[in-house]
Design a protein around this motif. Sequence first.
Motif, PDB file in Angstrom:
ATOM      1  N   HIS A  83       0.949  -1.186   0.075  1.00 46.94           N
ATOM      2  CA  HIS A  83       0.074  -0.130  -0.102  1.00 46.94           C
ATOM      3  C   HIS A  83       0.873   1.394   0.037  1.00 46.94           C
ATOM      4  CE1 HIS A  83      -2.410  -3.134   2.215  1.00 46.94           C
ATOM      5  NE2 HIS A  83      -2.860  -3.105   1.062  1.00 46.94           N
ATOM      6  N   GLY A  84       0.652   2.119  -0.848  1.00 48.86           N
ATOM      7  CA  GLY A  84       1.320   3.301  -1.082  1.00 48.86           C
ATOM      8  C   GLY A  84       0.553   4.511  -0.967  1.00 48.86           C
ATOM      9  N   ASP A  85       1.104   5.639  -1.439  1.00 47.15           N
ATOM     10  CA  ASP A  85       0.402   6.811  -1.511  1.00 47.15           C
ATOM     11  C   ASP A  85      -0.827   6.869  -2.490  1.00 47.15           C
ATOM     12  OD1 ASP A  85      -0.597   9.472  -1.016  1.00 47.15           O
ATOM     13  OD2 ASP A  85       1.069  10.552  -1.801  1.00 47.15           O
ATOM     14  N   GLY A  86      -1.826   6.608  -2.073  1.00 48.25           N
ATOM     15  CA  GLY A  86      -3.108   6.478  -3.104  1.00 48.25           C
ATOM     16  C   GLY A  86      -2.809   5.185  -4.085  1.00 48.25           C
ATOM     17  N   VAL A  87      -2.195   4.496  -3.957  1.00 45.45           N
ATOM     18  CA  VAL A  87      -2.108   3.191  -4.968  1.00 45.45           C
ATOM     19  C   VAL A  87      -1.913   2.088  -4.093  1.00 45.45           C
ATOM     20  CG1 VAL A  87      -1.233   4.630  -6.603  1.00 45.45           C
ATOM     21  CG2 VAL A  87       0.341   3.517  -5.510  1.00 45.45           C
ATOM     22  N   VAL A 109      -2.729  -0.104  -8.790  1.00 47.39           N
ATOM     23  CA  VAL A 109      -3.990   0.072  -8.956  1.00 47.39           C
ATOM     24  C   VAL A 109      -4.242   1.341  -8.130  1.00 47.39           C
ATOM     25  CG1 VAL A 109      -6.473  -0.873  -8.477  1.00 47.39           C
ATOM     26  CG2 VAL A 109      -4.555  -2.416  -9.112  1.00 47.39           C
ATOM     27  N   PRO A 110      -4.724   2.525  -8.606  1.00 45.83           N
ATOM     28  CA  PRO A 110      -5.016   3.624  -7.832  1.00 45.83           C
ATOM     29  C   PRO A 110      -6.127   3.289  -7.070  1.00 45.83           C
ATOM     30  CG  PRO A 110      -4.772   4.228 -10.433  1.00 45.83           C
ATOM     31  CD  PRO A 110      -4.835   2.709 -10.051  1.00 45.83           C
ATOM     32  N   LEU A 111      -6.173   4.071  -5.680  1.00 46.62           N
ATOM     33  CA  LEU A 111      -7.339   3.843  -4.843  1.00 46.62           C
ATOM     34  C   LEU A 111      -8.226   4.860  -5.337  1.00 46.62           C
ATOM     35  CD1 LEU A 111      -5.660   3.533  -1.552  1.00 46.62           C
ATOM     36  CD2 LEU A 111      -6.482   1.718  -2.896  1.00 46.62           C
ATOM     37  N   LEU A 112      -9.716   4.481  -5.078  1.00 47.04           N
ATOM     38  CA  LEU A 112     -10.630   5.314  -5.494  1.00 47.04           C
ATOM     39  C   LEU A 112     -10.839   6.258  -4.269  1.00 47.04           C
ATOM     40  CD1 LEU A 112     -13.569   2.692  -6.340  1.00 47.04           C
ATOM     41  CD2 LEU A 112     -12.130   4.315  -7.858  1.00 47.04           C
ATOM     42  N   PRO A 113     -11.281   7.759  -4.871  1.00 45.11           N
ATOM     43  CA  PRO A 113     -11.328   8.768  -4.019  1.00 45.11           C
ATOM     44  C   PRO A 113     -12.197   8.261  -2.429  1.00 45.11           C
ATOM     45  CG  PRO A 113     -11.490   9.701  -5.905  1.00 45.11           C
ATOM     46  CD  PRO A 113     -11.487   8.232  -6.066  1.00 45.11           C
ATOM     47  N   GLU A 114     -12.119   8.943  -1.357  1.00 40.52           N
ATOM     48  CA  GLU A 114     -12.953   8.539  -0.465  1.00 40.52           C
ATOM     49  C   GLU A 114     -14.330   9.093  -0.569  1.00 40.52           C
ATOM     50  OE1 GLU A 114     -12.461   7.227   2.580  1.00 40.52           O
ATOM     51  OE2 GLU A 114     -10.431   7.447   2.789  1.00 40.52           O
ATOM     52  N   GLY A 115     -15.397   8.270  -0.509  1.00 38.52           N
ATOM     53  CA  GLY A 115     -16.746   8.483  -0.834  1.00 38.52           C
ATOM     54  C   GLY A 115     -17.123   8.068  -2.140  1.00 38.52           C
ATOM     55  N   ALA A 116     -16.229   7.698  -3.125  1.00 37.13           N
ATOM     56  CA  ALA A 116     -16.688   7.146  -4.277  1.00 37.13           C
ATOM     57  C   ALA A 116     -17.228   5.906  -4.220  1.00 37.13           C
ATOM     58  CB  ALA A 116     -15.438   6.823  -5.281  1.00 37.13           C
ATOM     59  N   ARG A 117     -18.250   5.494  -5.048  1.00 40.62           N
ATOM     60  CA  ARG A 117     -19.125   4.430  -4.870  1.00 40.62           C
ATOM     61  C   ARG A 117     -18.896   3.719  -6.121  1.00 40.62           C
ATOM     62  NH1 ARG A 117     -25.005   6.986  -3.165  1.00 40.62           N
ATOM     63  NH2 ARG A 117     -24.640   8.387  -1.647  1.00 40.62           N
TER      64      ARG A 117
END
Length: 329
Positions: free
Chosen positions: A61-65, A217-225
């Motif tokens: 787990h990295g910075d946003g990915v 894999v980029p993480l989805l923004p907080e709150g994204a559905r």
Amino acid sequence: MGPFEYVRAEDAERAVAVVTADPRAAFLAGGTTQVDLMKDGVLAPSRLVDVTRLPLGGIVHGDGVVRVGALTTMEELAADPVVGARLGFVREALLAGASPQLRNMATIGGNLLQRARCRYFRDPSVAACNKRAPGSGCAAVAGPARMHAVLGTSPHCVALHASDVAVPLTAVDAVVHVLGVAGPRTVPLTDFYVPPGDTPHLENVLRRGELITAVEVPLLPEGARSHYLKVRDRASYEFALASAGVVLELDGETIVRARVALGGVGTIPWRSWDAEDVLTWASVDRAVFRDAAEAALAGARTLPGTEFKVELARRTLVRALETAAGVVS
């Protein structure tokens, strides 16, 4: 299955060098596709280079990915808490694929490279298969077709890409890391797969001997559905007739960003930019979702037996969007 030489790779660079130098060599990881095709006589490599003991597994787990080693199994990735929390539709796709036994063997890199589920490709008694024997024709175009693609097809091939997890990974702009004799390089997953065109035997942009080492894999923004919906003939251990992986970022009832990819209907995991354009800055509304589905399937080409897939894919996408948006039916 014919005879072959088994080689256990000592390091990634050596494995790449061996496969690059030998046109009849192939990598072996989980083997859930490779071995089946060898048993069926579709593939007949003279040498298998086993990469399963190379240090290419694990989840970082990295910075946003999230960086996923190519040898990470589907089950391991599905169990990762960050994936569950920030990439929910990736987890849903993983769990919708195969069976628990296979998910504990199948690797992420191998899943992205799984071969077509076209029954003609997998039956060596069928001579006409441009994917297996370039220039021989396409039996699916002339014969019964049902589990075949309606998007990205050509007169030379209508085989669909069967991966579940490739669909949300395409939607979220994942990046594939590969290693070749010239060194490492990265390829966006949206550029990784190649529609059949005149060369159905070329399925991706990997060069001879290149090995997938990781997927970022980029993480989805907080709150994204997000949501992944798979429609199939039976509830388990079955490939998709149609599937949809969607992400909605909302500001109240307004969609500020949408991501849409389809499976079960495309020759490659199908990113629908047209559907995303319809959804972006639109209101959360079933009519909007239907317009997006119409846009996504606008270029569909059918054969006798695949006509139903167009409307099925539209309805699958609408339902996936409704679920992601929290629209109550």
